[in-house]
Every structure is written in C-alpha cells, then in structure tokens.
Design an enzyme around this catalytic site. Structure first.
Site, mmCIF file in Angstrom:
data_model
loop_
_atom_site.group_PDB
_atom_site.id
_atom_site.type_symbol
_atom_site.label_atom_id
_atom_site.label_comp_id
_atom_site.label_asym_id
_atom_site.label_seq_id
_atom_site.Cartn_x
_atom_site.Cartn_y
_atom_site.Cartn_z
ATOM 1 N N SER A 141 0.839 -1.195 0.000
ATOM 2 C CA SER A 141 0.000 0.000 0.000
ATOM 3 C C SER A 141 0.878 1.251 0.000
ATOM 4 O O SER A 141 1.783 1.372 -0.829
ATOM 5 C CB SER A 141 -0.939 -0.038 1.215
ATOM 6 O OG SER A 141 -1.973 0.912 1.101
ATOM 7 N N ASP B 275 -7.895 -5.199 -6.712
ATOM 8 C CA ASP B 275 -7.413 -4.279 -5.677
ATOM 9 C C ASP B 275 -7.559 -2.832 -6.145
ATOM 10 O O ASP B 275 -7.003 -2.440 -7.170
ATOM 11 C CB ASP B 275 -5.954 -4.600 -5.358
ATOM 12 C CG ASP B 275 -5.402 -3.752 -4.227
ATOM 13 O OD1 ASP B 275 -6.157 -2.948 -3.644
ATOM 14 O OD2 ASP B 275 -4.206 -3.902 -3.923
ATOM 15 N N HIS C 259 -7.197 -6.118 -1.186
ATOM 16 C CA HIS C 259 -5.992 -5.332 -0.906
ATOM 17 C C HIS C 259 -5.189 -5.921 0.248
ATOM 18 O O HIS C 259 -3.992 -5.647 0.365
ATOM 19 C CB HIS C 259 -6.394 -3.886 -0.591
ATOM 20 C CG HIS C 259 -5.227 -2.970 -0.348
ATOM 21 N ND1 HIS C 259 -4.258 -2.736 -1.296
ATOM 22 C CD2 HIS C 259 -4.868 -2.246 0.752
ATOM 23 C CE1 HIS C 259 -3.363 -1.895 -0.805
ATOM 24 N NE2 HIS C 259 -3.706 -1.590 0.437
#
Length: 616
Positions: A129, A193, A328
């Site tokens: 991320s 994602d 994610h």
C-alpha cells in the site's frame, strides 16, 4: 552497477510480502523494518510501513492547486527525474514526496543503507500500500546515490511492492526507462485491488471519503462485513468514481496510440482533468489461477488497471467494491499460492496478442504461455494492448530511421571539422573566418550547418512528442555525436547570429537566441556525466566573448563588467586545460584576443590566463 539476481526467483517475494504486511503492526515511530538473509544471497530487506491517514495520500498545500496532488520532484534528491528533451521535471505525489523527505530527515534510513552497502549486501526495498510508494522513492534515492559516486561495483537495489499506488507522472516513468532503472521495480497487483488505481481519480475533492476508505482498508478491519460497515454506498461510490476516471484515461491513451483524429479526444484534456500518474517497471498481475502475468509497457499496464476492474453482469457494485478492499489485504495468501505454482509469464510482444481465444493463427497460450481469459480481457482490452505494443514498435522504427542517418551526420561533421582545420591553417581561426563569409568554403560550411540543423530539429521534435524510445537520449553513441555536433557547429551558429546583428533585435545569444537543439544535447552530456546543469557550456564560448565585446563597444566601464570578465577567464583556463577549446581562440587576430588585449593593463598583468595569451 551489476544485476546478477532475479528477485522473482526463490522465496524473496514471499519474504518481502510477509515483512510488508508485518510492518503495518510496527511501532508508529518506526517508518520501516529491516531483516537480513543469507540466501539466495546475502541481502537486507527494508520494509516500509503503510499509512491509513488521508494526509499522507493527498497534500493540503494549495501550490500547485491540483486535484490530483502532484508537484515537481525534489531536484536535490532526484536530479535524474526529468525530461531532457523537453527540460521539464517529473511530477510526483506531493504527499508521498514529503513523507519520504521526513523519513530521510530522521537519519535512520541513510545510516542503515550505508551500513548494508559497506557490508556489500544486496538491498531490497519493499512495502504494501502506501509503504510501496515509500519503497519506490527509497529505491530511486539509492540509485541516484550509486550513480552520483560512480559506484559501478555496487549491486543495484531492487524494489518489490504489493498493492502500491502510483507515484509519478509520464516524465517520471520516462526518466526511469532512460536511466535503465525500470528493471529494478516489480509491482504485484491483485485483479480487483482498488488501491493501485486510487490515484487515477482526483482525491483532493474527496479527502473525507478517502479517509473513510483508508480506514476500512486498514488491516485491523480485515474481517469486517458489509453489515458492519454500514456505509456500503460510500464504498460503491468511491469504486465507481475510480472506475470512471480509469476509463477516461484508458480511452484517451488508446486514442493517442491509435492516432485517432477525432477532435473530441484532442480537446478532452482541456475540459476533463485526467490523472497525470503512470505505471512504470514490471507489473505482476495475479490471474484467477494463481499465476503471475508480467507486463512492462506503461500504457498496457494502464489499460489493465482499468479492464481488470470490470464487473460481471451478475455482480452487484457494492459487493465488488467491498471485495476490492478485502483483496488489498490478501497479498500474502496469493503470494503463497504463486510460490506453490512457481509459474509466471512475461508478456513482451503486445502487438501479437490475439483478439479472440478462438484465433487459430496465434493462440495466446502458444505465443505467451498463458491464457488471457484468466485476466478477463475482452476484445476491446486486447485491442488496446495491441495498440500499446504497436506504439512502442513504431518508436523503435523511428529510432532505426535516425540510426540510418547517423553516418550522414558523422560525414557532415567530418566536413566541418576539415573546414575548421583549413581555417586554422589560413591563420584567422574557425569562428572568425566563418563570421566574415569571404570564401566559397565558408558558404559550403554554412550549407552543412543548415543541413545538420534540419536533422537535429527533426530529432528534437520526436523527443518533444515522446515518439522515440525512452532510452534514446542515454545511448552512448548518440550522446557522443550530439556533443561533437554542439562543439563543432554551435560556434558557427553564434558567428551567424552576431554577423547579422541579431543580438540588437533579439538580445544576447545565450539568453534569447540559442536553439533548443544545443540545449538538449548539452543536457544529454551533462546527465550522462552526472554534471550540474550548465557546466558543459564551452560551445557557447564565442557568445560570451561577443557579449563582452558589445559591452566594450557600448563603453561600459571595466568595473561594471569585471565579474563577467573574471568568470570567462576562469572558464577559458579550465576549457583550454581540458582541450575543450581550439588553439585558434588564442590567435593574435581572433575576436577573443583583440577584446582581451583592450582590457586594462592592471587586469591583464594579474589575469589567470596571462601566460596563455602570451603564447598566442
């Protein structure tokens, strides 16, 4: 720098993924974790912690006032991130840049990297991320450091990201390709994602919504359900907004690749602000069967970021949007599946992608070793991937066309060099002889000058439109040719400029009259040598002399131009010592010698080039 190791081999991907996820639970005071390993070779992995605060994703600074939050890169940290042809800096997400600057200011990253480099270990930066964005900037920062100190023995760093957002714009991507650094980056992306696509939408206008989405994507909410969320409409709205912006950008890039002449698409960017961010490096897309399909073409990756988000007719938007947030946080699971299969495919020949699974002439599994149906790519998506491949192929053809003219440019430069030798034999000098234009040889030299200007302007126009491969400006043979061209031909341009008194209407040559082609090839040379901008300006020597001659003709007092005189003399000493200027500069009847002899006696007696001038 050496690249003796493929980070996709062995268990390094799993290690990086585990550490990236583990970094989320590290102390808030710690920006990254470090772990050392001895196999497959001695290495240290730096795993950056993610951030679930919107302040770290979109900056509130109104300058520049951009809804996508981009700003010019910090040139002191990343001097290579710029376009040499267009002389513009790369743009990066300002919030990401400032977060990385804060990490550097802590001092720990620099100290730990220095320690690992001293131990001659492989360095791998990784992150999930937001942490992926930090690992990208850390990798480029270290690459800049290695190049700055000409550390060719240092093994290059690698960067592995998982669900990372985009970081920089097209110039950012172009610069990394030009420097040969794109091969250091591997980005793992799950098909649904949403985070890798999040910067395709203007976040500045929905910062509160972004904060809510990041809060829901935080690992501690891994097992939440739609009922617990109580805000499925927000998630669905955010997902559809990103999907819509990704569609617009994909359409725009596809039209450019296909040469669409529709004026609507030409004016689209004037009315609809499109995201400036672009993918770079190798993108590793997980298929439904747990395999990895790897793409390197930036436009192809951009199309895939959109098309992999497509909804099946039977799916509900809220369900898919929610699933995109859960996906994610599932990289560690998918990476383990990948290691069990140990199967990944590089897709290089995009122009050969079949438009149908039933295409008997070029079955995708036969050509690429993977079934594109695993990525849910419809005919439109395949067509856009092929267009991206064809565009890159056309850039290669453009480069081959200029390579075919390489010898023609060399031959013209040889003719001008022979002319220069002839001028020196005649005793007046290259610059002054051409400026007078008294003999047929001078006319022929002018014809060659104009022919070469046309060829180089053609190259410059291609560079301006990015119609050549990104690596073109870093090719050693073209950097050498451009430098030779600048050193031989620019003095003639300057002579022509002042012969026709263009300075009286336009102003000084360097500031107002210097063609972009010389500025461009000078940047090529300075970038290849990692020199500060302007340090290789010897081809402008005669323009500097002419400006000082103009000051003298206008009766400007010596005291007013003393600093300019001293600066020029220091440059002349350095350039003559390094054989950057010809001996004709010192001829007793050259423009430079005549000007210098008219300087005050007290200055000449103390001048740093007094001994040189006495030899002339």
């Amino acid at each position: 720098m050496k690249q003796d190791w493929n980070p996709l081999e062995g268990i390094m991907v799993e290690r990086c993924c585990v550490l990236s996820m583990r970094a989320h639970s590290s102390s808030p005071a710690s920006s990254f974790l470090i772990r050392s390993f001895t196999d497959p070779l001695p290495c240290s992995v730096f795993a950056f912690r993610a951030s679930w605060s919107a302040d770290d994703w979109i900056d509130d600074d109104p300058f520049p006032a951009s809804s996508f939050g981009e700003a010019a890169v910090d040139n002191s940290l990343f001097p290579s991130l710029r376009s040499l042809g267009n002389d513009v800096p790369a743009l990066v997400n300002l919030a990401f840049l400032r977060s990385f600057q804060r990490i550097l200011a802590e001092g720990r990253l620099h100290a730990e990297v220095h320690r690992v480099v001293a131990e001659k270990k492989q360095i791998v930066f990784t992150g999930h991320s937001f942490g992926g964005a930090m690992s990208v900037l850390a990798t480029i920062w270290l690459l800049e450091q290695c190049v700055k100190f000409d550390n060719n023995s240092q093994v290059i760093p690698f960067c592995l990201t998982f669900g990372s957002p985009l970081v920089g714009d097209g110039v950012f991507c172009h610069s990394l390709h030009r420097e040969g650094w794109s091969r250091c980056f591997f980005h793992f992306v799950m098909p649904l994602d949403i985070i890798p696509r999040i910067l395709l939408t203007p976040l500045a206008s929905c910062k509160e919504e972004l904060q809510a989405i990041l809060h829901l994507a935080c690992p501690k909410y891994l097992y939440f359900s739609l009922d617990v969320i109580g805000n499925s409409q927000l998630v669905a709205f955010f997902y559809s907004t990103i999907l819509r912006n990704a569609l617009l950008l994909s359409c725009h890039r596809a039209c450019l690749a296909m040469g669409c002449a529709n004026p609507f698409f030409g004016s689209l960017s004037a009315f609809v602000k499109l995201s400036p961010y672009r993918p770079f490096g190798t993108y590793c897309f997980f298929t439904r069967k747990g395999r990895l399909v790897n793409f390197k073409n930036s436009d192809a990756i951009l199309h895939l970021l959109f098309y992999c988000l497509q909804l099946n007719p039977e799916q509900e938007l809220a369900e898919v949007a929610y699933g995109s947030l859960k996906e994610h946080l599932q990289y560690d699971t998918k990476v383990k599946e990948y290691l069990e299969v140990q199967y990944f495919v590089d897709v290089d020949y995009l122009e050969r992608i079949p438009l149908s699974i039933n295409d008997t002439l070029s079955n995708d599994r036969q050509v690429f070793g993977v079934n594109f149906e695993d990525l849910d790519l419809n005919v439109e998506a395949r067509l856009r991937l092929r267009a991206a491949g064809e565009l890159e192929k056309q850039k290669q053809k453009n480069q081959e066309n200029f390579d075919a003219k390489y010898c023609k440019i060399q031959e013209a430069l040889r003719c001008l060099n022979d002319y220069r030798v002839t001028c020196e034999i005649r005793g007046l000098g290259y610059y002054d002889t051409f400026k007078l234009q008294q003999d047929p040889e001078d006319f022929n030299a002018n014809v060659k000058r104009l022919e070469l200007a046309g060829l180089w302007d053609e190259i410059l126009e291609m560079l301006r439109r990015y119609d050549l491969p990104d690596s073109f400006e870093s090719r050693a043979e073209w950097v050498r040719l451009g430098t030779t061209y600048r050193q031989i031909v620019e003095p003639l341009d300057i002579a022509n400029y002042y012969r026709h008194s263009k300075n009286e209407d336009t102003g000084p040559y360097i500031a107002n009259g210097r063609p972009k082609r010389y500025r461009c090839v000078q940047r090529w040379y300075e970038q290849s040598r990692r020199m500060a901008a302007g340090l290789s300006s010897e081809s402008c020597f005669w323009a500097m002399v002419e400006d000082l001659c103009t000051d003298a003709n206008n009766n400007r007092p010596y005291e007013d131009v003393r600093d300019k005189v001293l600066e020029l003399e220091r440059k002349v000493l350095r350039w003559m010592t390094n054989d950057k200027l010809g001996k004709d500069v010192l001829f007793h009847n050259s423009t430079f010698a005549i000007w210098w002899k008219a300087l005050p006696e007290h200055h000449k007696s103390e001048s740093c080039i007094a001994s040189l001038m006495s030899k002339g």
